[in-house]
Design a protein around this motif. Sequence first.
Motif, PDB file in Angstrom:
ATOM      1  N   PHE A 265       0.840  -1.187   0.000  1.00  0.00           N
ATOM      2  CA  PHE A 265       0.000   0.000   0.000  1.00  0.00           C
ATOM      3  C   PHE A 265       0.881   1.245   0.000  1.00  0.00           C
ATOM      4  O   PHE A 265       1.905   1.299   0.679  1.00  0.00           O
ATOM      5  CB  PHE A 265      -0.909   0.021   1.234  1.00  0.00           C
ATOM      6  CG  PHE A 265      -1.973  -1.033   1.209  1.00  0.00           C
ATOM      7  CD1 PHE A 265      -3.205  -0.780   0.623  1.00  0.00           C
ATOM      8  CD2 PHE A 265      -1.751  -2.279   1.765  1.00  0.00           C
ATOM      9  CE1 PHE A 265      -4.194  -1.747   0.595  1.00  0.00           C
ATOM     10  CE2 PHE A 265      -2.732  -3.257   1.739  1.00  0.00           C
ATOM     11  CZ  PHE A 265      -3.952  -2.992   1.153  1.00  0.00           C
ATOM     12  N   ASN A 266       0.470   2.255  -0.748  1.00  0.00           N
ATOM     13  CA  ASN A 266       1.203   3.513  -0.837  1.00  0.00           C
ATOM     14  C   ASN A 266       0.554   4.538   0.082  1.00  0.00           C
ATOM     15  O   ASN A 266      -0.634   4.800  -0.020  1.00  0.00           O
ATOM     16  CB  ASN A 266       1.172   4.028  -2.277  1.00  0.00           C
ATOM     17  CG  ASN A 266       1.844   5.357  -2.431  1.00  0.00           C
ATOM     18  OD1 ASN A 266       2.759   5.697  -1.692  1.00  0.00           O
ATOM     19  ND2 ASN A 266       1.390   6.137  -3.388  1.00  0.00           N
ATOM     20  N   THR A 267       1.328   5.124   0.970  1.00  0.00           N
ATOM     21  CA  THR A 267       0.788   6.161   1.855  1.00  0.00           C
ATOM     22  C   THR A 267       1.135   7.557   1.396  1.00  0.00           C
ATOM     23  O   THR A 267       0.728   8.522   2.011  1.00  0.00           O
ATOM     24  CB  THR A 267       1.341   6.012   3.283  1.00  0.00           C
ATOM     25  OG1 THR A 267       2.733   6.168   3.243  1.00  0.00           O
ATOM     26  CG2 THR A 267       0.965   4.709   3.883  1.00  0.00           C
ATOM     27  N   GLY A 268       1.946   7.650   0.361  1.00  0.00           N
ATOM     28  CA  GLY A 268       2.382   8.977  -0.054  1.00  0.00           C
ATOM     29  C   GLY A 268       3.552   9.421   0.812  1.00  0.00           C
ATOM     30  O   GLY A 268       4.360   8.618   1.258  1.00  0.00           O
ATOM     31  N   VAL A 269       3.607  10.718   1.088  1.00  0.00           N
ATOM     32  CA  VAL A 269       4.747  11.310   1.792  1.00  0.00           C
ATOM     33  C   VAL A 269       4.456  11.414   3.287  1.00  0.00           C
ATOM     34  O   VAL A 269       3.402  11.910   3.685  1.00  0.00           O
ATOM     35  CB  VAL A 269       5.048  12.710   1.205  1.00  0.00           C
ATOM     36  CG1 VAL A 269       6.143  13.408   1.985  1.00  0.00           C
ATOM     37  CG2 VAL A 269       5.423  12.592  -0.262  1.00  0.00           C
ATOM     38  N   LEU A 270       5.411  10.960   4.098  1.00  0.00           N
ATOM     39  CA  LEU A 270       5.324  11.169   5.544  1.00  0.00           C
ATOM     40  C   LEU A 270       5.799  12.581   5.849  1.00  0.00           C
ATOM     41  O   LEU A 270       6.861  12.997   5.390  1.00  0.00           O
ATOM     42  CB  LEU A 270       6.218  10.179   6.296  1.00  0.00           C
ATOM     43  CG  LEU A 270       5.747   8.744   6.416  1.00  0.00           C
ATOM     44  CD1 LEU A 270       6.803   7.918   7.149  1.00  0.00           C
ATOM     45  CD2 LEU A 270       4.421   8.656   7.141  1.00  0.00           C
ATOM     46  N   THR A 271       5.019  13.301   6.626  1.00  0.00           N
ATOM     47  CA  THR A 271       5.419  14.648   7.026  1.00  0.00           C
ATOM     48  C   THR A 271       6.564  14.560   8.032  1.00  0.00           C
ATOM     49  O   THR A 271       6.811  13.506   8.641  1.00  0.00           O
ATOM     50  CB  THR A 271       4.235  15.383   7.668  1.00  0.00           C
ATOM     51  OG1 THR A 271       3.855  14.674   8.857  1.00  0.00           O
ATOM     52  CG2 THR A 271       3.047  15.487   6.712  1.00  0.00           C
TER      53      THR A 271
END
Length: 147
Positions: free
Chosen positions: A80-86
């Motif tokens: 699964f892709n979560t995108g960018v972690l802040t």
Amino acid sequence: MPGLRRLLRDDQGRVLVVHPVYKDEWDIPGGIVEAGESPVSALLRELQEELGIAPPVGQLACVDWVPPAPPWDAGLMFVFNTGVLTDSRIAALRLQPEELDEYVFAPPADLDKLLPPGLARRMNAAVLAADAGQTAYLEDGLIRLLP
């Protein structure tokens, strides 16, 4: 049982790679789906247990059919892709000391050096699919084009 991994990246596009205390190789956060558990529920549980965070699940980047390798049967791996972690999420990472002793954010080009071959192929395909906004179907880490 199916397995799952999470494509977690920083704002430079590097992939979160973890080092389990019980093996020599690096790995990607995730784990095995337990009986009666959905892949998404398992992923959220594993990330909370291993890293102390619960980022949004995001889009399915790939499904990989993994051939049998005794003592293991064939299986399905979901990434699964979560995108960018802040930066604040990265600062909140808390490794479970019984499972993980280190983490790094690695450029995708370095995954082949850090991860076992099949996992490196899977994660590189997941990065490509996620960047294209698509979901890839893989067999043993190799993209299969469907008719």
